[in-house]
Scaffold this active site. Structure first.
Site, PDB file in Angstrom:
ATOM      1  CG  HIS A 109      -9.204  -6.264   1.425  1.00 22.42           C
ATOM      2  ND1 HIS A 109      -9.431  -7.382   2.204  1.00 22.42           N
ATOM      3  CD2 HIS A 109      -7.880  -5.998   1.537  1.00 22.42           C
ATOM      4  CE1 HIS A 109      -8.293  -7.763   2.769  1.00 22.42           C
ATOM      5  NE2 HIS A 109      -7.345  -6.950   2.373  1.00 22.42           N
ATOM      6  CD  GLU A 136      -3.935  -8.174   2.062  1.00 18.75           C
ATOM      7  OE1 GLU A 136      -4.782  -7.457   2.620  1.00 18.75           O
ATOM      8  OE2 GLU A 136      -2.718  -7.884   2.044  1.00 18.75           O
ATOM      9  CG  ASP A 155     -12.019  -9.617   2.702  1.00 17.43           C
ATOM     10  OD1 ASP A 155     -11.965  -8.649   1.923  1.00 17.43           O
ATOM     11  OD2 ASP A 155     -11.571  -9.567   3.871  1.00 17.43           O
ATOM     12  CG  ASN A 185      -0.175  -7.009  -1.355  1.00 16.21           C
ATOM     13  OD1 ASN A 185      -0.843  -7.649  -2.177  1.00 16.21           O
ATOM     14  ND2 ASN A 185      -0.500  -6.937  -0.065  1.00 16.21           N
ATOM     15  CD  GLU A 200      -2.685  -1.355   2.523  1.00 14.14           C
ATOM     16  OE1 GLU A 200      -2.529  -0.529   3.435  1.00 14.14           O
ATOM     17  OE2 GLU A 200      -3.531  -2.268   2.580  1.00 14.14           O
TER      18      GLU A 200
HETATM   19  C1  XIL Z   1      -5.624  -6.562   8.615  1.00 13.06           C
HETATM   20  C2  XIL Z   1      -5.790  -7.761   9.536  1.00 13.06           C
HETATM   21  O1  XIL Z   1      -6.672  -8.668   8.930  1.00 13.06           O
HETATM   22  C3  XIL Z   1      -6.293  -7.339  10.884  1.00 13.06           C
HETATM   23  O2  XIL Z   1      -6.243  -8.437  11.780  1.00 13.06           O
HETATM   24  C4  XIL Z   1      -5.488  -6.186  11.443  1.00 13.06           C
HETATM   25  O3  XIL Z   1      -6.083  -5.734  12.652  1.00 13.06           O
HETATM   26  C5  XIL Z   1      -5.409  -5.050  10.444  1.00 13.06           C
HETATM   27  O4  XIL Z   1      -4.878  -5.542   9.227  1.00 13.06           O
HETATM   28  N1  XIL Z   1      -4.487  -4.769   3.946  1.00 13.06           N
HETATM   29  C6  XIL Z   1      -3.431  -5.537   4.386  1.00 13.06           C
HETATM   30  C7  XIL Z   1      -3.606  -6.447   5.535  1.00 13.06           C
HETATM   31  O5  XIL Z   1      -2.362  -5.531   3.747  1.00 13.06           O
HETATM   32  O6  XIL Z   1      -2.420  -6.608   6.266  1.00 13.06           O
HETATM   33  C8  XIL Z   1      -4.728  -5.985   6.445  1.00 13.06           C
HETATM   34  O7  XIL Z   1      -4.930  -6.977   7.453  1.00 13.06           O
HETATM   35  C9  XIL Z   1      -5.979  -5.726   5.659  1.00 13.06           C
HETATM   36  C10 XIL Z   1      -5.752  -4.668   4.624  1.00 13.06           C
END
Ligand code: XIL
Length: 382
Positions: free
Chosen positions: A263, A292, A294, A227, A185
């Protein structure tokens, strides 16, 4: 209760009867596409799992739950304590990403103290179960320890701190990590460097190339990734990442991959241009990955998604998987947790939830079957 709602509840009830995949799948088990509970053996174990259904050149991963938001929840560390959870983790996936356990605040809590135990346990688990590990993450604006964020360091000190961290952590896991999210990020939605990132703000964007070089020196075999989220559609952010990737490659920086976190929320459309985005990075000779995924949704008052919502969610999951399958160099597909029981979503997005492919009791949602059927129909060497 509406008809649709009843259907959703019936699906939930049916899937709750299934025992989470507790046993290794039988040798020679069918690789054909199957739907729903038929893919279990007589004792109810899931025989066809995501990892078995997948083509051999695609890793199927999940985050291993622990740290971060879990610390404030009324349950013990999920990865360490929840045995049924660990069985599903081992059975369904052949790639694992520590959800928080390799982040700075967790693994490097004091300036001269490293806390490798929890991440070591995940790496060990992964080896035992034939899984690769995605390291996450080395250069990020978030979840940094107070000693770093609030420390009064000169630029030279800060640079030395970052180098030491990368060399130590990547070196500790040398040969055991398939892919590292080196830079996480680092750009905002306009494609500018994020000034919240202490290293970028203090040392300038050139530090990104250095981070890749240090990581590569510490583990030459690990595939090193950029990423980010918000790169599922074309736009300024994707343009900026493409320009950055080209520049890094021209400068012979050991960048090997570009990843979309994915996400997603059903508030916004499905990412139907994701394959085209990934293709742009594939064309540069990079691996691509989904890291990641979801798909959260606005929950009805009951808290239980409707059948229609679950179907929409399944379509989103499938859209992202299809995008990865359509791109030759997309070699890793990771969902950010597999059960709602431990999802970060309700904690970070109030009123949204149900974002993963399984219910709290590991019963499978339509999204799970959408992934499995799509994987089973895919071919090696796409
Ligand atoms: C999130 C985790 O799932 C949580 O447990 C934590 O409190 C905050 O981070 N982008 C990312 C991940 O790169 O590392 C993040 O994970 C979600 C967003």
């Amino acid at each position: 209760m509406s008809k649709a709602h009843r259907v959703a509840v019936a699906v939930l009830a049916a899937s709750a009867l299934l025992v989470p995949g507790a046993q290794p799948a039988q040798a020679g088990a069918s690789r054909q596409a199957t739907t729903g509970p038929a893919a279990t053996d007589r004792s109810g174990y899931h025989v066809l799992t995501l990892r078995r259904a997948a083509p051999r050149d695609l890793r199927i991963g999940t985050a291993a739950a622990g740290g971060g938001h879990h610390v404030d929840q009324p349950y013990p560390d999920p990865f360490t304590y929840d045995q049924p959870y660990r069985r599903v983790l081992a059975h369904e996936f052949n790639s694992v990403s520590p959800e928080n356990q390799m982040k700075w605040e967790f693994i490097h809590p004091e300036r001269h103290t490293y806390n490798f135990g929890p991440a070591d346990a995940i790496v060990k688990f992964a080896r035992r179960h034939g899984q690769v590990v995605r390291g996450h993450t080395l250069l990020w604006h978030s979840q940094n320890p107070a000693w770093l964020q609030d420390g009064q360091f000169t630029k030279d000190e800060l640079r030395a701190i970052l180098k030491e961290h990368i060399v130590t952590v990547v070196g500790h896991y040398r040969g055991k990590i398939q892919q590292w999210d080196v830079a996480n990020e680092i750009l905002n939605e306009n494609g500018e460097y994020r000034q919240e990132n202490i290293f970028i703000r203090e040392l300038g964007p050139g530090i990104v190339a250095d981070a890749f070089r240090w990581a590569h020196q510490a583990d030459p075999k690990a595939q090193l990734f950029l990423n980010d989220y918000g790169v599922e559609w074309p736009g300024a952010k994707v343009d900026a990442y493409e320009a950055l990737a080209k520049q890094l490659l021209a400068d012979r920086v050991p960048l090997r991959g570009f990843a979309s976190q994915a996400h997603l929320s059903t508030r916004y459309g499905a990412p139907d241009q994701l394959a085209a985005v990934l293709q742009r990075f594939d064309a540069l000779g990079l691996h691509t990955a989904i890291t990641e995924l979801d798909v959260r949704m606005d929950l009805p008052e009951s808290g239980v998604p409707t059948a229609e919502q679950l179907q929409t969610q399944a379509t989103y999951y499938k859209t992202v998987l299809d995008a990865c399958l359509a791109v030759a160099g997309c070699n890793s597909f990771t969902i950010w947790g597999f059960t709602d029981k431990y999802s970060w979503v309700p904690v970070f997005f109030p009123s949204e939830g149900a974002a993963t492919v399984m219910w709290d009791d590991f019963g499978r949602k339509p999204a799970y079957y959408a992934l499995r059927n799509t994987l089973a129909a895919a071919h090696w060497g796409r």
